[in-house]
Scaffold this active site. Structure first.
Site, PDB file in Angstrom:
ATOM      1  N   TYR A   1      17.751  71.606  44.296  1.00 12.48           N
ATOM      2  CA  TYR A   1      17.410  72.632  45.296  1.00 12.48           C
ATOM      3  C   TYR A   1      18.681  73.403  45.609  1.00 12.48           C
ATOM      4  CZ  TYR A   1      16.182  74.587  49.924  1.00 12.48           C
ATOM      5  OH  TYR A   1      15.975  75.418  50.992  1.00 12.48           O
TER       6      TYR A   1
ATOM      7  N   ASP B   1      26.848  74.249  42.208  1.00 13.01           N
ATOM      8  CA  ASP B   1      26.392  74.303  43.598  1.00 13.01           C
ATOM      9  C   ASP B   1      26.916  73.047  44.307  1.00 13.01           C
ATOM     10  OD1 ASP B   1      23.153  74.587  45.283  1.00 13.01           O
ATOM     11  OD2 ASP B   1      25.211  74.336  46.010  1.00 13.01           O
TER      12      ASP B   1
ATOM     13  N   LYS C   1      27.677  73.491  54.369  1.00 18.97           N
ATOM     14  CA  LYS C   1      27.677  72.199  55.079  1.00 18.97           C
ATOM     15  C   LYS C   1      29.058  71.803  55.596  1.00 18.97           C
ATOM     16  CE  LYS C   1      23.631  70.741  52.450  1.00 18.97           C
ATOM     17  NZ  LYS C   1      22.507  70.558  53.355  1.00 18.97           N
TER      18      LYS C   1
HETATM   19  P1  KE4 Z   1      21.204  75.984  53.372  1.00 19.63           P
HETATM   20  O1  KE4 Z   1      20.639  77.387  53.160  1.00 19.63           O
HETATM   21  O2  KE4 Z   1      20.163  75.011  53.884  1.00 19.63           O
HETATM   22  O3  KE4 Z   1      22.494  76.005  54.211  1.00 19.63           O
HETATM   23  O4  KE4 Z   1      21.708  75.448  51.954  1.00 19.63           O
HETATM   24  C1  KE4 Z   1      20.806  75.399  50.886  1.00 19.63           C
HETATM   25  C2  KE4 Z   1      21.297  74.376  49.883  1.00 19.63           C
HETATM   26  C3  KE4 Z   1      21.934  74.814  48.741  1.00 19.63           C
HETATM   27  N1  KE4 Z   1      22.405  73.940  47.823  1.00 19.63           N
HETATM   28  C4  KE4 Z   1      22.285  72.604  48.016  1.00 19.63           C
HETATM   29  C5  KE4 Z   1      22.835  71.667  46.979  1.00 19.63           C
HETATM   30  C6  KE4 Z   1      21.663  72.102  49.180  1.00 19.63           C
HETATM   31  O5  KE4 Z   1      21.564  70.762  49.371  1.00 19.63           O
HETATM   32  C7  KE4 Z   1      21.152  72.994  50.137  1.00 19.63           C
HETATM   33  C8  KE4 Z   1      20.431  72.535  51.388  1.00 19.63           C
HETATM   34  N2  KE4 Z   1      20.170  71.140  51.476  1.00 19.63           N
HETATM   35  C9  KE4 Z   1      19.066  70.730  52.312  1.00 19.63           C
HETATM   36  C10 KE4 Z   1      19.003  69.193  52.223  1.00 19.63           C
HETATM   37  N3  KE4 Z   1      18.153  68.795  51.186  1.00 19.63           N
HETATM   38  C11 KE4 Z   1      19.191  71.229  53.715  1.00 19.63           C
HETATM   39  C12 KE4 Z   1      18.247  70.574  54.710  1.00 19.63           C
HETATM   40  C13 KE4 Z   1      17.135  71.499  55.128  1.00 19.63           C
HETATM   41  O6  KE4 Z   1      16.612  72.251  54.277  1.00 19.63           O
HETATM   42  O7  KE4 Z   1      16.808  71.449  56.335  1.00 19.63           O
END
Ligand code: KE4
Length: 426
Positions: free
Chosen positions: A142, A237, A265
């Protein structure tokens, strides 16, 4: 009705699903999520006054634990001077320089407000730089919710993607090819068929979004070799792994130099910060220096930058090798507890993150992970929650372990897991 249920009923009146990000709604495990009112170290407290040992860690940012003193103090000072100006501030370059010092592949970067913005922008840049349209991602990975990345595997290997969400036009999804992780043959095949039209491959160097799945020893090297030989860019990523699995992320730890990297993060210390960066010749294509447009009102927000800078400065002094050893020994104790209780589990782990898959394993890709018994996971999750241990509410998410988890915390978690494995076993 208990406090959290009351709060969820009220939240649902105003917010879709009562939450601002779907996974928080406990859809995969059932029940009502705790509404959190404070966090300190490795612990959270909910509105009913209940205390939890936290392995969600804000979904990755809180490697130092909640409310770390240096970050809180720095943010308090910053916010008193103002919150955002829409003009450059000194702290943005300070944080950028610190990020670059940890990741040599990042020669220039741009801060944005989320991991989604970071990956969306990196892909636009890769398409502009290569003048190609196709992007390869991996089943189970993701990268945020931009349209092109909400695409799933088509009917066969390396066929054009299909939308993984309502509202994503087929035309967008077709530009994303999805193949299995840890499978070099599938990678070679997709490049044999489409190599000249692939702009980039985007990969989580350790998959966290299917639960933790580590790359086979030769995999990332193959990825780098194959993309390079076909003129495609490699986007790592590291939104989740960056500054977590090592000070320099997976790319420095595992010796792979990507063309572009995305971060998020940890680098915001709990504030909304993402970033993309990499080779200067590529980043020089981004506005205002080049033709690739990308912008953001609150990008490089000075309070968020101060939080990120205080976080990374504190992390620069921490012992990541010790965290890797702690993670490994904690997971070994969980495996032993599962074995004693007769529960069949495979634990995916790397420094600072782990997932207990309720399947014999091995789990090397998303298809393996999907063999997990999600009902067993649900029972285990709730047994742990009852014991005051908060795991991510889905079998297919990474749990996060950081510098604030003490030996006492981990001993407690192992004891809770021992009885929870037994409970789930009935
Ligand atoms: P954000 O847009 O949520 O800041 O980041 C997206 C993203 C991009 N790349 C990786 C490897 C990620 O893990 C994420 C977001 N991770 C999720 C956890 N599985 C965020 C939690 C959520 O969606 O509430």
């Amino acid at each position: 009705m208990n406090t959290n249920r009351k709060l969820m009923a009220e939240a649902r009146r105003h917010l879709v699903g009562g939450v601002n990000s779907p996974v928080r709604a406990f859809g995969a495990v059932g029940g009502t999520p705790p509404f959190i009112v404070s966090g300190r170290g490795a612990h959270l407290r909910d509105a009913a006054g209940r205390r939890y040992l936290d392995f969600i860690g804000g979904w990755g940012p809180h490697l130092l634990g909640h409310s770390p003193a240096p970050v809180v103090a720095a943010v308090r000072r910053a916010v008193g001077r103002g919150t955002s100006y829409g003009m450059p501030t000194p702290v943005e370059a300070e944080l950028a320089a610190l990020v670059k010092s940890a990741l040599p592949s990042v020669e220039k970067l741009r801060f944005v407000n989320s991991g989604t913005e970071a990956t969306m922008s990196a892909i636009r840049l890769a398409r502009a730089a290569t003048r190609r349209d196709l992007v390869v991602k991996f089943d189970g990975c993701y990268h945020g919710h931009s349209d092109g990345l909400l695409a799933g595997a088509g009917s066969g290997l390396a066929t054009f993607g299909i939308p993984a969400s309502a509202g994503v036009p087929k035309a967008f999804a077709r530009l994303t090819l999805t193949i299995p992780f840890n499978d070099v043959a599938a990678l070679e095949d997709v490049f044999r068929r489409q190599g000249r039209t692939i702009a980039a491959v985007i990969v989580e160097p350790v998959v966290g979004n299917m639960g933790v799945i580590v790359p086979r020893p030769w995999y990332l090297d193959s990825l780098r070799r194959i993309t390079k030989s076909h003129g495609a860019l490699l986007i790592m990523d590291e939104v989740m792994t960056g500054f977590r699995v090592a000070w320099g992320g997976a790319q420095v730890r595992d010796g792979i130099r990507p063309d572009l990297t995305t971060l998020g993060k940890v680098i915001g210390g709990g504030f909304p910060v993402g970033a993309y960066g990499g080779r200067a010749d590529l980043m020089g294509l981004v506005s205002p220096e080049g033709p690739v447009y990308q912008a953001g009102t609150l990008s490089g927000n000075p309070v968020a930058m101060v939080a990120g800078l205080a976080t990374l400065r504190a992390l620069a002094k921490r012992d990541y090798d010790a965290l890797a050893r702690t993670t490994a020994s904690f997971c070994a104790r969980l495996r032993a507890a599962a074995l004693r209780s007769g529960a069949e589990v495979w634990i995916g782990e790397t420094c600072g993150m782990f997932t207990i898959f309720f399947t014999r394993g091995p789990v090397w890709n998303a298809a393996d992970a999907r063999k997990s018994d999600t009902r067993r996971f649900r029972r285990f999750f709730h047994a742990m929650l009852k014991a005051g241990v908060l795991l991510p509410p889905s079998q297919f998410e990474a749990a996060f372990l950081g510098f604030a988890h003490t030996k006492k915390d981990l001993d407690y978690a192992v004891t809770a897991a021992s009885s929870s494995f037994r409970e789930g076993h009935t």
